[in-house]
Design an enzyme around this catalytic site. Structure first.
Site, PDB file in Angstrom:
ATOM      1  N   GLY A 187       0.357   4.302  -0.616  1.00 56.50           N
ATOM      2  CA  GLY A 187      -0.359   5.575  -0.554  1.00 56.50           C
ATOM      3  C   GLY A 187       0.357   6.560   0.352  1.00 56.50           C
ATOM      4  O   GLY A 187       1.579   6.464   0.554  1.00 56.50           O
ATOM      5  N   HIS A 245      -7.287   2.076  19.066  1.00 57.90           N
ATOM      6  CA  HIS A 245      -6.881   3.193  18.202  1.00 57.90           C
ATOM      7  C   HIS A 245      -8.165   3.732  17.577  1.00 57.90           C
ATOM      8  O   HIS A 245      -8.500   3.430  16.443  1.00 57.90           O
ATOM      9  CB  HIS A 245      -5.911   2.702  17.126  1.00 57.90           C
ATOM     10  N   VAL A 276       0.414   7.104   3.657  1.00 53.42           N
ATOM     11  CA  VAL A 276       1.092   6.609   4.863  1.00 53.42           C
ATOM     12  C   VAL A 276       2.248   5.667   4.499  1.00 53.42           C
ATOM     13  O   VAL A 276       3.356   5.792   5.031  1.00 53.42           O
ATOM     14  CB  VAL A 276       0.093   5.898   5.806  1.00 53.42           C
ATOM     15  N   GLY A 277       1.995   4.745   3.585  1.00 56.51           N
ATOM     16  CA  GLY A 277       3.041   3.795   3.177  1.00 56.51           C
ATOM     17  C   GLY A 277       4.259   4.518   2.622  1.00 56.51           C
ATOM     18  O   GLY A 277       5.405   4.211   2.983  1.00 56.51           O
ATOM     19  N   GLY A 331       0.865  -1.182   0.000  1.00 62.59           N
ATOM     20  CA  GLY A 331       0.000   0.000   0.000  1.00 62.59           C
ATOM     21  C   GLY A 331       0.900   1.230   0.000  1.00 62.59           C
ATOM     22  O   GLY A 331       1.357   1.664   1.055  1.00 62.59           O
ATOM     23  N   ARG A 358     -13.934   4.972  11.998  1.00 64.67           N
ATOM     24  CA  ARG A 358     -13.035   3.866  11.656  1.00 64.67           C
ATOM     25  C   ARG A 358     -13.831   2.578  11.436  1.00 64.67           C
ATOM     26  O   ARG A 358     -13.465   1.743  10.618  1.00 64.67           O
ATOM     27  CB  ARG A 358     -12.005   3.668  12.763  1.00 64.67           C
ATOM     28  N   ASN A 395     -11.772  -2.806   4.434  1.00 63.40           N
ATOM     29  CA  ASN A 395     -10.360  -3.022   4.752  1.00 63.40           C
ATOM     30  C   ASN A 395     -10.060  -4.449   5.215  1.00 63.40           C
ATOM     31  O   ASN A 395      -8.972  -4.961   4.967  1.00 63.40           O
ATOM     32  CB  ASN A 395      -9.887  -1.990   5.770  1.00 63.40           C
ATOM     33  N   SER A 445      -3.339  -0.514   8.732  1.00 64.39           N
ATOM     34  CA  SER A 445      -4.660  -0.227   8.164  1.00 64.39           C
ATOM     35  C   SER A 445      -5.730  -0.168   9.257  1.00 64.39           C
ATOM     36  O   SER A 445      -5.700  -0.923  10.221  1.00 64.39           O
ATOM     37  CB  SER A 445      -5.032  -1.306   7.134  1.00 64.39           C
ATOM     38  N   ASN A 446      -6.688   0.701   9.066  1.00 67.80           N
ATOM     39  CA  ASN A 446      -7.785   0.890  10.030  1.00 67.80           C
ATOM     40  C   ASN A 446      -9.039   0.117   9.662  1.00 67.80           C
ATOM     41  O   ASN A 446      -9.240  -0.180   8.494  1.00 67.80           O
ATOM     42  CB  ASN A 446      -8.134   2.382  10.098  1.00 67.80           C
TER      43      ASN A 446
END
Ligand SMILES: NC(=O)c1ccc[n+]([C@@H]2O[C@H](COP(=O)([O-])OP(=O)(O)OC[C@H]3O[C@@H](n4cnc5c(N)ncnc54)[C@H](O)[C@@H]3O)[C@@H](O)[C@H]2O)c1
Length: 315
Positions: free
Chosen positions: A12, A177, A14-15, A10, A90, A97, A121-122
């Site tokens: 994107g 989280h 964040v990755g 991933g 979330r 997800n 991942s969330n």
């Protein structure tokens, strides 16, 4: 240097931020970016590889086009998924997800059977649980990124109040989280000085609330979720794992009797080293915090039950 091979699934926001933070520090020998959209992985790998020219140590950064190119990695990060948008909680992300994380976990199991998996991942706690269920691996090799970020958000809020001790703050956040996050001011300190001796009860309450809303605040401004601080939190966890530093970092772990719970993933202080979670530290929770922890477990278990009831783990 062999080893220290990290894949990020991933590529994107964040990755790629995690890859960039790792590439700047020279922690890894090799970083492999994979994305379901190959051009994202290719483009970001080239860009980040070119940034390493000024790093203290060389890092090979490349893209994988097929899942089978993620071979024999020491750490695999899962940042694949759909980011939370303003109108989403979330929990809304749960079903989409979970499917993505399942597919990714099956590939990691096949192609990097000795890796430690860092799930991002969330909804994070449930996804970390999904990774363990799908791989069937020893629970210590599955780590979720939560408290590392939430703690840095709490530290930021503390600095906003004190105006000193910026990088000296050790802020502890446990629990889910998400809405049931538990910032823990009673065991947080600035340069070794307990937070409770530095700030008033009202200031601390404000810090706790702002920490819990840390993600939403960024979504409000950017219309998308955060990525720089999550990326750095991921890289800090990987540094501790690859360098066997045994740092204590709040992380999402699968409990097996700790804190009185089993078969659930939740944020707790962990020692992170070469074998993943080397130790879960069992805090002596005060009554108020224990109640919050119980509520967090309940909320996570409810989300797991949604997947179970839909037959997710049977397919
Ligand atoms: N744990 C945390 O503290 C934390 C913090 C921030 C974001 N997140 C979560 O991290 C995830 C990524 O966030 P982002 O902002 O980078 O999102 P993003 O949309 O920028 O990136 C996600 C990437 O995943 C890719 N992808 C989707 N399905 C895939 C698959 N099956 N295989 C490989 N790649 C796939 C997409 O093409 C996309 O490039 C989200 O679930 C987000 O909620 C978690």
């Amino acid at each position: 240097m062999t080893g220290r091979r990290v894949a990020i699934i991933g590529a994107g926001a964040v990755g790629a931020s995690a890859a960039y933070a790792l590439a700047l520090s020279g922690t890894c020998h090799e970083i492999i970016l994979y994305d379901i959209v190959p051009d994202i992985a290719i483009g970001k790998a080239i860009d980040i590889a070119q940034a390493t020219n000024y790093s203290p140590r060389g890092t090979i950064v490349k893209a994988a086009i097929k899942p089978e190119e993620i071979k024999n990695c020491d750490v695999v990060v899962i940042t694949a998924g759909v980011p939370r948008r303003k109108e989403m909680t979330r929990a809304d992300l749960l079903n989409i997800n979970a499917g993505i994380v399942k597919e990714v976990s099956e590939n990691i199991k096949k192609y990097s059977p000795d890796a430690t998996i860092l799930c991002v991942s969330n909804p994070l706690d449930v996804m970390t649980y999904v990774v363990q269920k799908i791989t069937g691996w020893d629970r210590h090799r599955i780590v979720g990124m939560s408290g590392a970020l939430d703690g840095s958000r709490m530290a930021y809020q503390i600095y906003q109040k004190t105006g000193f001790g910026a990088a000296q703050t050790r802020a502890i956040v446990i629990g889910e989280h998400g809405e049931h996050m538990i910032p823990y001011p009673e065991i947080t300190n600035v340069g070794g000085i307990p937070l409770t001796q530095l700030l008033s009860k009202e200031d601390i309450e404000e810090i706790v609330e702002k920490t819990k809303n840390g993600g939403a605040e960024i979504v409000k401004h950017l219309k998308t979720s955060a990525f720089y601080a999550p990326g750095r939190a991921i890289s800090a966890m990987i540094e501790s794992i690859l360098s066997d530093e045994d740092k204590v970092i709040s992380s999402c772990a699968i409990l097996d009797g700790e804190y009185g719970y089993k078969d659930v993933a939740i944020g707790v202080p962990c020692v992170l080293g070469s074998t993943g979670i080397k130790k879960i530290i069992e805090l002596d929770l005060d009554e108020k915090t224990k109640k919050k922890f119980d509520e967090a477990v309940k909320a996570i278990k409810e989300n797991i039950a949604i997947l179970e009831d839909g037959g997710f783990f049977d397919k």
